[in-house]
Design an enzyme around this catalytic site. Structure first.
Site, PDB file in Angstrom:
ATOM      1  N   CYS A 131      -5.038 -21.013  -9.112  1.00  0.00           N
ATOM      2  CA  CYS A 131      -4.538 -21.518 -10.451  1.00  0.00           C
ATOM      3  C   CYS A 131      -5.695 -21.705 -11.251  1.00  0.00           C
ATOM      4  CB  CYS A 131      -3.498 -22.691 -10.624  1.00  0.00           C
ATOM      5  SG  CYS A 131      -2.172 -22.219  -9.534  1.00  0.00           S
ATOM      6  N   ARG A 184      -9.297 -15.732 -12.871  1.00  0.00           N
ATOM      7  CA  ARG A 184      -8.831 -16.237 -11.483  1.00  0.00           C
ATOM      8  C   ARG A 184      -7.529 -15.677 -11.126  1.00  0.00           C
ATOM      9  NH1 ARG A 184     -11.569 -21.268 -10.385  1.00  0.00           N
ATOM     10  NH2 ARG A 184      -9.627 -21.949  -9.258  1.00  0.00           N
ATOM     11  N   TRP A 205      -1.129 -19.173 -10.605  1.00  0.00           N
ATOM     12  CA  TRP A 205      -1.090 -17.987  -9.726  1.00  0.00           C
ATOM     13  C   TRP A 205       0.060 -18.373  -8.653  1.00  0.00           C
ATOM     14  CZ3 TRP A 205      -2.855 -13.073  -8.501  1.00  0.00           C
ATOM     15  CH2 TRP A 205      -2.647 -12.880  -7.034  1.00  0.00           C
ATOM     16  N   ASN A 239      -4.004 -27.584  -9.418  1.00  0.00           N
ATOM     17  CA  ASN A 239      -4.550 -26.069  -8.551  1.00  0.00           C
ATOM     18  C   ASN A 239      -4.419 -26.493  -7.193  1.00  0.00           C
ATOM     19  OD1 ASN A 239      -5.544 -23.891  -7.721  1.00  0.00           O
ATOM     20  ND2 ASN A 239      -7.627 -24.488  -8.109  1.00  0.00           N
ATOM     21  N   GLY A 240      -3.751 -25.869  -6.461  1.00  0.00           N
ATOM     22  CA  GLY A 240      -3.871 -26.256  -4.852  1.00  0.00           C
ATOM     23  C   GLY A 240      -2.486 -25.816  -4.311  1.00  0.00           C
ATOM     24  N   GLU A 256     -11.702  -0.322  10.115  1.00  0.00           N
ATOM     25  CA  GLU A 256     -11.730  -1.098   8.877  1.00  0.00           C
ATOM     26  C   GLU A 256     -13.266  -1.244   8.377  1.00  0.00           C
ATOM     27  OE1 GLU A 256      -9.818  -1.730   6.539  1.00  0.00           O
ATOM     28  OE2 GLU A 256     -11.105  -3.639   5.601  1.00  0.00           O
ATOM     29  N   LYS A 297     -14.537   0.148   4.903  1.00  0.00           N
ATOM     30  CA  LYS A 297     -15.277  -0.638   3.931  1.00  0.00           C
ATOM     31  C   LYS A 297     -16.878  -0.068   3.553  1.00  0.00           C
ATOM     32  CE  LYS A 297     -12.924  -3.293   2.807  1.00  0.00           C
ATOM     33  NZ  LYS A 297     -11.790  -2.740   3.126  1.00  0.00           N
ATOM     34  N   GLU A 329     -16.154   3.085   1.200  1.00  0.00           N
ATOM     35  CA  GLU A 329     -15.309   2.988   0.019  1.00  0.00           C
ATOM     36  C   GLU A 329     -16.471   2.319  -1.040  1.00  0.00           C
ATOM     37  OE1 GLU A 329     -11.761   0.754  -0.339  1.00  0.00           O
ATOM     38  OE2 GLU A 329     -12.369  -0.595   1.183  1.00  0.00           O
ATOM     39  N   HIS A 364     -14.581  12.672  23.368  1.00  0.00           N
ATOM     40  CA  HIS A 364     -13.826  13.674  22.990  1.00  0.00           C
ATOM     41  C   HIS A 364     -13.920  14.611  22.044  1.00  0.00           C
ATOM     42  CE1 HIS A 364     -11.237  12.640  26.749  1.00  0.00           C
ATOM     43  NE2 HIS A 364     -11.567  11.595  26.281  1.00  0.00           N
ATOM     44  N   LYS A 381      -7.396  -0.550  -7.417  1.00  0.00           N
ATOM     45  CA  LYS A 381      -7.058  -1.699  -6.621  1.00  0.00           C
ATOM     46  C   LYS A 381      -5.858  -1.783  -6.147  1.00  0.00           C
ATOM     47  CE  LYS A 381      -7.553  -5.764  -4.799  1.00  0.00           C
ATOM     48  NZ  LYS A 381      -8.327  -5.442  -3.172  1.00  0.00           N
TER      49      LYS A 381
HETATM   50  C1  AGP Z   1      -8.965  -1.412   0.868  1.00  0.00           C
HETATM   51  O1  AGP Z   1     -10.351  -1.981   0.921  1.00  0.00           O
HETATM   52  C2  AGP Z   1      -8.631  -0.573  -0.129  1.00  0.00           C
HETATM   53  N1  AGP Z   1      -8.824  -1.213  -1.399  1.00  0.00           N
HETATM   54  C3  AGP Z   1      -7.211   0.064  -0.055  1.00  0.00           C
HETATM   55  O2  AGP Z   1      -7.009   0.851   1.232  1.00  0.00           O
HETATM   56  C4  AGP Z   1      -6.031  -0.864   0.187  1.00  0.00           C
HETATM   57  O3  AGP Z   1      -5.977  -1.617   1.400  1.00  0.00           O
HETATM   58  C5  AGP Z   1      -4.698  -0.140   0.127  1.00  0.00           C
HETATM   59  O4  AGP Z   1      -4.522   0.708  -1.049  1.00  0.00           O
HETATM   60  C6  AGP Z   1      -3.349  -0.931   0.342  1.00  0.00           C
HETATM   61  O5  AGP Z   1      -3.246  -1.560  -0.797  1.00  0.00           O
HETATM   62  P1  AGP Z   1      -2.159  -2.952  -0.743  1.00  0.00           P
HETATM   63  O6  AGP Z   1      -2.843  -3.846   0.289  1.00  0.00           O
HETATM   64  O7  AGP Z   1      -2.344  -3.584  -2.164  1.00  0.00           O
HETATM   65  O8  AGP Z   1      -0.877  -2.140  -0.249  1.00  0.00           O
END
Ligand code: AGP
Length: 609
Positions: free
Chosen positions: A2, A27, A74, A98-99, A482, A486, A489, A505, A604
C-alpha cells in the site's frame, strides 16, 4: 504494497493528496481513498479500481480543506472493495495504514467486546478502533498512537487525523517505510520520497519505532518513549523514476532485495510456536480433507511451475505424500487421472494465467478440491479456488519473477507443516523445529544478498557466453531449471536447466570450454554424485560456477568460481540458491545492456493461451 500520503498546511489538500497518490501508483493497488478536514468534519472519499475513479468521485463531491491523508491499497486482508479501502474511521478519527497487523483477529475480538462494530474485513480497521478506545480513555492522538502500536504485532506505517486536534497528523512506522518533509506551504508524509520530491528534496526517513508529528508549520520526531529525536534531513537527488525503485536501477533488483521481507511477511502471523503449527486461516480446506487427500497435484506455468516442482520434493520428503506436478498447458489437454480425494494446488503470481486458470477449472470439474497459492488478492484464481494461501510479496513489477517465487516456496513450507501436524506425521517438537528453520531464512537470504559483488564479478567473466548449462539434483533440480529460465528470459542467452544425473544422457555432448556449467552442489547426500558429474564437465574444459555450502573447500578442486551458500536444512536450500542465481542472471543482463524489467516478447501475466 500500500501507499500512504499526508499533508498539513495552507494549500488545497485534496489536489496535493491526489497528485501524491498518483506518484505511488507504481506500488500497485486495487483501491484508493482520501480523508480531508472539510470545515467541521473529517470527510472521506474512497473508490475501488484506478485513481481516476477517486478523482471522478472527488470532482462530483468536492472536498475543501488544507489537511488530509490518503492511501492506495494493495489488498492483503479482505478483497478489493470500497468498504475495505482506506482511510478507515472510528468516531472522529481516520487513519491510513501500510503493512500487516498479524494479531488483528485477537485485537478485533477484544474491541468487539468493548462494543466496537466493524464495517470492513481489514486488519487496518482494528487499529482505528484501538486508537479510539485509547482516546476514549482521555489520551491525545499522539499518546493513543504510542499505546496502540504497543499492542500491534506485525508491520505498519500509519497516519492518523482526528477532529480533536484538527491540524495535526500523527504518523508512526515499524517494518514499513515512512518519510516526512516540509516546505513553506506545509508538511508532508508518504511511504517513500516519490510524492514529496515536487514539494521538497529535504526529507526525514523515520526509523522503526519512531513517531512523527506534523502541524502546518512543523515536523517533529520522537521515540516510543516520547523523547525528541533530532534528525538532520536528508537531501534527495533522485528523480521520480529512481525514487519509485527506491534508488535501485531496476525493479528486478529491488524485488530481489525485498525477499527477506517477503519471507517475513508471508510467514507473518501464520504460525504458532506454542503448538508448533502453521495457521492458514484462508485455506478453507478442512483437516479431514487434508488427511484424506491421497495425491497432491501441483499445476502452474513458468517460474510458478518450478515452484511446484520444489513442492513435489518437499511434500514427498517432509510428509510422505505422493505429488504429481504438471505444466498447466499440458494438464488441461490430457486426461489427468485426478480423483475427488486429491488435493489440487494451482500456483500463480498474477492469478490470471490462462492455462493455470483453465487447469484449475478442469480439476474442479473433476471434483478435486482446489487450493490457490497466489500473490494478487481478488484475482480470478483466488476467487475461483476453494481455498487460498496468499503470498505477501506486494506487487511484482519486473516481468521476471523473483520474490513471488520465494513467496510461493514459503507458502508450501507452511502448507507442508500444516499437513504434517494435522496428519500427526510431525509432532509438536518437530513442528517447532521446522518453524525455527523457517525463521532463519530471512537472515540467510540477507547473507546471500551480501555476495552480490562476487556475483557481479562472475557475471562480468561470463556475460559474453552464448550457452549455459545449469545442473542440480533432488530439490535443487527445479532450481537449475529456474536459474536457466531467469538467465534466458532477461539476457537472451540460451540456457538449459538439467538434472545433473541426466548429463551423461545427452547434454554432455554440448559441453566444451565455451559453455559455462552452473551447478548447485550443497553438501547433502547427493554431493558426491554431483562432484562426479563435475569431474566429467571439467574433463571437457568447461568453466564451472558452483553454488556450494559454506565451508566446502573440496569444491574448489573442480569449480573455477564458487558462491558459498549458508548452511540450512536440505529442503530449505532452494530459496538461497535461487537468490544467488537471480543476481547472476540480473547482472549478466545489465552488462549486456538489456531492458531487464521489460524483456522482449514477454508479458508479466500470460492471460491468453
Ligand atoms: C517468470 O519469470 C515468467 N515471468 C513466467 O514464467 C511466469 O512465471 C509465468 O508466466 C507464470 O505466471 P503466474 O505466476 O502469474 O501464473
Amino acid at each position: 504494497m500500500c501507499g500512504i500520503i499526508g499533508y498539513s498546511g495552507v494549500q488545497n489538500a485534496t489536489s496535493i493528496l491526489i497528485e501524491g497518490l498518483k506518484r505511488l501508483e507504481y506500488r500497485g493497488y486495487d483501491s484508493a481513498g482520501i480523508a480531508i478536514l472539510h470545515g467541521e468534519e473529517l470527510a472521506v472519499r474512497r473508490s475501488v479500481g484506478k485513481l481516476e475513479n477517486l478523482e471522478n468521485l472527488v470532482r462530483k463531491e468536492p472536498l475543501g480543506g488544507t489537511v488530509g491523508i490518503g492511501h492506495t491499497r494493495w489488498a492483503t486482508h479482505g478483497r478489493p472493495s470500497e468498504q475495505n479501502a482506506h482511510p478507515h474511521r472510528s468516531g472522529d478519527l481516520v487513519l491510513v495504514h501500510n503493512g500487516i497487523i498479524e494479531n488483528y483477529l485477537l485485537l478485533k475480538h477484544r474491541l468487539e467486546t468493548e462494543g466496537y462494530r466493524f464495517d470492513s474485513e481489514t486488519d487496518t480497521e482494528v487499529m482505528a478502533h484501538l486508537l479510539a478506545s485509547y482516546m476514549k480513555g482521555g489520551q491525545s492522538v499522539y499518546d493513543a498512537v504510542r499505546s496502540a502500536v504497543g499492542d500491534l504485532q506485525g508491520s505498519y506505517a500509519v497516519a492518523v487525523l482526528c477532529m480533536s486536534e484538527p491540524k495535526v497528523i500523527v504518523t508512526a512506522r515499524s517494518g514499513c517505510p515512512l518519510v516526512i518533509g516540509k516546505n513553506g506551504e506545509g508538511t508532508y508524509l508518504a511511504s517513500d520520497v516519490t510524492p514529496l520530491l515536487v514539494h521538497t528534496r529535504e526529507v526525514v526517513f523515520l526509523e522503526d519505532g519512531e513517531i512523527g508529528v506534523l502541524t502546518p508549520s512543523s515536523i517533529s520526531v520522537t521515540g516510543m518513549d516520547g523523547r525528541t529525536i533530532n534528525r538532520v534531513p536528508v537531501q534527495i537527488d533522485w528523480d521520480a523514476d529512481a525514487a519509485e525503485k527506491e534508488g535501485y536501477p531496476h525493479y528486478m533488483l529491488k524485488e530481489i532485495h525485498e525477499q527477506p521481507q517477503v519471507i517475513m511477511d508471508t510467514l507473518g502471523g501464520r504460525y504458532d510456536f506454542d503448538t508448533g503449527e502453521a495457521d492458514l486461516p484462508d485455506l478453507a480446506i478442512s483437516p479431514e480433507d487434508l488427511i484424506r487427500a491421497r495425491r497432491i497435484w501441483i499445476v502452474a506455468c513458468g517460474t510458478s511451475w518450478h515452484a511446484g516442482l520444489v513442492g513435489k520434493y518437499l511434500f514427498e520428503e517432509m510428509i510422505g505424500n505422493p505429488v504429481q506436478v504438471d505444466i498447466a498447458s499440458e494438464f488441461r489437454y490430457r486426461e489427468p487421472m485426478i480423483q475427488e480425494d486429491d488435493l489440487f494446488i494451482a500456483i500463480s503470481q498474477s492469478g490470471e494465467t490462462a492455462d493455470t486458470l483453465a487447469a484449475a477449472r478442469e480439476a474442479k470439474r473433476r471434483g478435486a478440491g482446489v487450493l490457490a497459492i497466489v500473490n494478487v488478492v481478488g484475482s480470478s484464481l483466488a476467487r475461483e479456488a476453494d481455498g487460498v494461501i496468499y503470498t505477501r510479496c506486494g506487487p511484482e513489477i519486473s516481468v521476471a519473477s523473483t520474490k513471488a517465487f520465494t513467496g510461493q516456496i514459503i507458502a508450501m513450507y507452511l502448507l507442508a507443516l500444516h499437513m504434517g501436524r494435522v496428519r500427526k506425521i510431525l509432532n509438536i517438537e518437530e513442528g517447532r523445529w521446522w518453524l525455527d528453520q523457517y525463521m532463519m531464512l530471512p537472515g540467510r537470504v540477507e547473507h546471500v544478498l551480501k555476495q552480490e559483488p562476487n556475483i557481479l564479478a562472475s557475471a562480468k567473466q561470463y556475460c559474453t557466453k552464448k550457452n549455459f548449462l545449469y545442473l542440480g539434483r533432488g530439490i535443487n533440480y527445479p532450481i537449475a531449471l529456474e536459474g536457466a529460465l531467469k538467465l534466458k528470459e532477461i539476457s537472451y542467452i540460451h540456457a538449459e536447466g538439467y538434472a545433473a544425473g541426466e548429463m551423461k544422457h545427452g547434454p554432455i555432448a554440448l559441453v566444451d570450454e565455451e559453455m559455462p556449467v552452473v551447478v548447485l552442489a550443497p553438501r547433502d547426500r547427493l554431493y558426491d554424485k554431483t562432484i562426479n558429474n563435475l569431474m566429467e564437465v571439467r574433463a571437457r574444459n568447461a568453466p564451472i560456477v558452483a553454488l556450494a555450502s559454506e565451508g566446502d573447500h573440496d569444491i574448489h578442486r573442480v569449480a573455477e568460481v564458487v558462491f558459498p551458500i549458508p548452511d540450512v536444512h536440505p529442503l530449505l536450500t532452494p530459496i538461497l540458491f535461487t537468490v544467488a542465481l537471480q543476481l547472476f542472471a540480473y547482472h549478466i543482463a545489465v552488462l549486456r545492456g538489456l531492458d531487464v524489467d521489460r524483456p522482449r516478447n514477454l508479458a508479466k501475466s500470460v492471460t491468453v493461451e
